[in-house]
Design a protein around this motif. Structure first.
Motif, PDB file in Angstrom:
ATOM      1  N   ALA A 195       3.101  -0.810   5.044  1.00  0.00           N
ATOM      2  CA  ALA A 195       4.625  -0.952   5.573  1.00  0.00           C
ATOM      3  C   ALA A 195       5.570  -1.476   4.941  1.00  0.00           C
ATOM      4  CB  ALA A 195       3.935  -1.916   6.878  1.00  0.00           C
ATOM      5  N   SER A 196       5.422  -3.149   5.068  1.00  0.00           N
ATOM      6  CA  SER A 196       6.022  -3.902   4.380  1.00  0.00           C
ATOM      7  C   SER A 196       5.850  -4.340   3.725  1.00  0.00           C
ATOM      8  CB  SER A 196       7.490  -4.573   5.266  1.00  0.00           C
ATOM      9  OG  SER A 196       7.994  -5.672   4.761  1.00  0.00           O
ATOM     10  N   HIS A 252       9.673   5.272   5.557  1.00  0.00           N
ATOM     11  CA  HIS A 252      10.150   3.916   5.577  1.00  0.00           C
ATOM     12  C   HIS A 252       8.370   3.471   4.917  1.00  0.00           C
ATOM     13  CE1 HIS A 252      13.758   4.329   7.083  1.00  0.00           C
ATOM     14  NE2 HIS A 252      13.282   4.712   8.075  1.00  0.00           N
ATOM     15  N   GLY A 253       8.692   2.138   4.280  1.00  0.00           N
ATOM     16  CA  GLY A 253       8.186   1.227   3.962  1.00  0.00           C
ATOM     17  C   GLY A 253       7.149   1.590   2.632  1.00  0.00           C
ATOM     18  N   GLY A 254       6.168   0.911   2.125  1.00  0.00           N
ATOM     19  CA  GLY A 254       4.847   1.815   0.815  1.00  0.00           C
ATOM     20  C   GLY A 254       5.206   0.677  -0.156  1.00  0.00           C
ATOM     21  N   GLY A 293       0.908  -1.081   0.575  1.00  0.00           N
ATOM     22  CA  GLY A 293      -0.047   0.131   0.109  1.00  0.00           C
ATOM     23  C   GLY A 293       1.486   1.112   0.256  1.00  0.00           C
ATOM     24  N   SER A 294       0.560   2.134   0.085  1.00  0.00           N
ATOM     25  CA  SER A 294       0.953   3.873  -0.289  1.00  0.00           C
ATOM     26  C   SER A 294       1.363   3.761   1.505  1.00  0.00           C
ATOM     27  CB  SER A 294       0.305   5.083  -0.471  1.00  0.00           C
ATOM     28  OG  SER A 294      -0.889   4.848   0.869  1.00  0.00           O
ATOM     29  N   LEU A 296      12.809  -2.219  -3.945  1.00  0.00           N
ATOM     30  CA  LEU A 296      12.285  -2.383  -4.665  1.00  0.00           C
ATOM     31  C   LEU A 296      10.159  -2.247  -4.630  1.00  0.00           C
ATOM     32  CD1 LEU A 296      14.851  -5.170  -4.090  1.00  0.00           C
ATOM     33  CD2 LEU A 296      14.157  -5.256  -6.533  1.00  0.00           C
ATOM     34  N   ARG A 297      10.118  -2.274  -5.729  1.00  0.00           N
ATOM     35  CA  ARG A 297       8.535  -3.300  -5.142  1.00  0.00           C
ATOM     36  C   ARG A 297       7.589  -3.812  -5.927  1.00  0.00           C
ATOM     37  NH1 ARG A 297       9.396   1.399  -9.816  1.00  0.00           N
ATOM     38  NH2 ARG A 297       8.182   2.714  -8.142  1.00  0.00           N
ATOM     39  N   VAL A 298       6.750  -4.500  -5.869  1.00  0.00           N
ATOM     40  CA  VAL A 298       6.418  -5.791  -6.211  1.00  0.00           C
ATOM     41  C   VAL A 298       5.653  -5.955  -7.369  1.00  0.00           C
ATOM     42  CG1 VAL A 298       4.557  -7.832  -5.669  1.00  0.00           C
ATOM     43  CG2 VAL A 298       6.368  -6.064  -3.671  1.00  0.00           C
TER      44      VAL A 298
END
Length: 222
Positions: free
Chosen positions: A47-48, A61-63, A41-42, A155-157
């Protein structure tokens, strides 16, 4: 190329973070078994990207664009020699400790398949912070890490999946531009004049880096 170690963190109270509740998830430890990875999520709410992994300071952090953090075992070993200490996998707060992958030399927008299903896309380098310095216990660490310019990659998923230590890593796509993680990191830290060079990576860039590059060009030109 493979995933040498898969690392997760749990919330931990420490004195060296400015997170409002005084907790951090930077102390990542290797785990056995499989872990599901998906877009969280944004930023600010997500988060992770890894199930069971703590990201405590959602301000920084996270997103989706920082869903996963990877660092090369080879670079950890180089730092270990320089610091004259053992650095176990997960020591830099990375989720993925890789073997045989030039993580900081990866190009923005480069896509990796990890295991059978998970597809990740490189977005940016990791910016060091006070919590990172406190976790390592190295004086002047933020400056030293920045000057070295080997930041590891966020990295993004792209496609979710389950992974485990030992899974192969395959590069599915490598963009034809020359904007590496290391270049992006230098441009947003020590070499601001390089910001215009990032624009060829387009929307694959972390949105904050893309915004910085566009603002620089608007103010100073290309």
């Amino acid at each position: 190329m493979k995933l040498l170690s898969l690392n997760l963190g749990r919330p931990k109270a420490v004195e060296y973070t400015d997170q409002p509740e005084g907790v951090t998830g930077i102390d990542k430890r290797p785990v056995t078994g499989s872990v599901r990875v998906a877009a969280p999520g944004s930023k600010g709410t997500g988060a992770s990207g890894l199930d069971g992994d703590a990201v405590c300071d959602l301000r920084h952090h996270g997103g989706d664009h920082q869903a996963v953090y990877a660092y090369a075992r080879e670079d950890l070993d180089a730092w270990g020699k320089e610091l004259d200490r053992a650095l176990p996998s997960g020591a830099f707060g990375e989720n993925l400790t890789t073997e045989g992958v030039d993580v900081s030399g990866a190009r923005i927008g480069e896509r990796w398949r990890v295991g059978a299903d998970l597809v990740l896309e490189v977005t940016s380098g990791r910016i060091p912070c006070r919590t990172f310095q406190g976790h390592l216990g190295e004086r002047g660490w933020v400056k030293r890490f920045t000057q070295e310019g080997v930041p590891g990659a966020y990295l993004r998923v792209i496609e979710p999946g389950e992974i485990r230590a030992g899974d192969p890593i395959e590069i599915l796509h490598r963009p034809d531009h020359e904007v590496t993680v290391a270049l992006q990191f230098r441009a947003v830290t020590t070499e601001r004049g390089a910001l215009p060079r990032l624009l060829v990576a387009g929307d694959a860039l972390h949105p904050e880096a893309l915004r910085s590059a566009r603002e620089y060009v608007e103010k100073y030109g290309s």
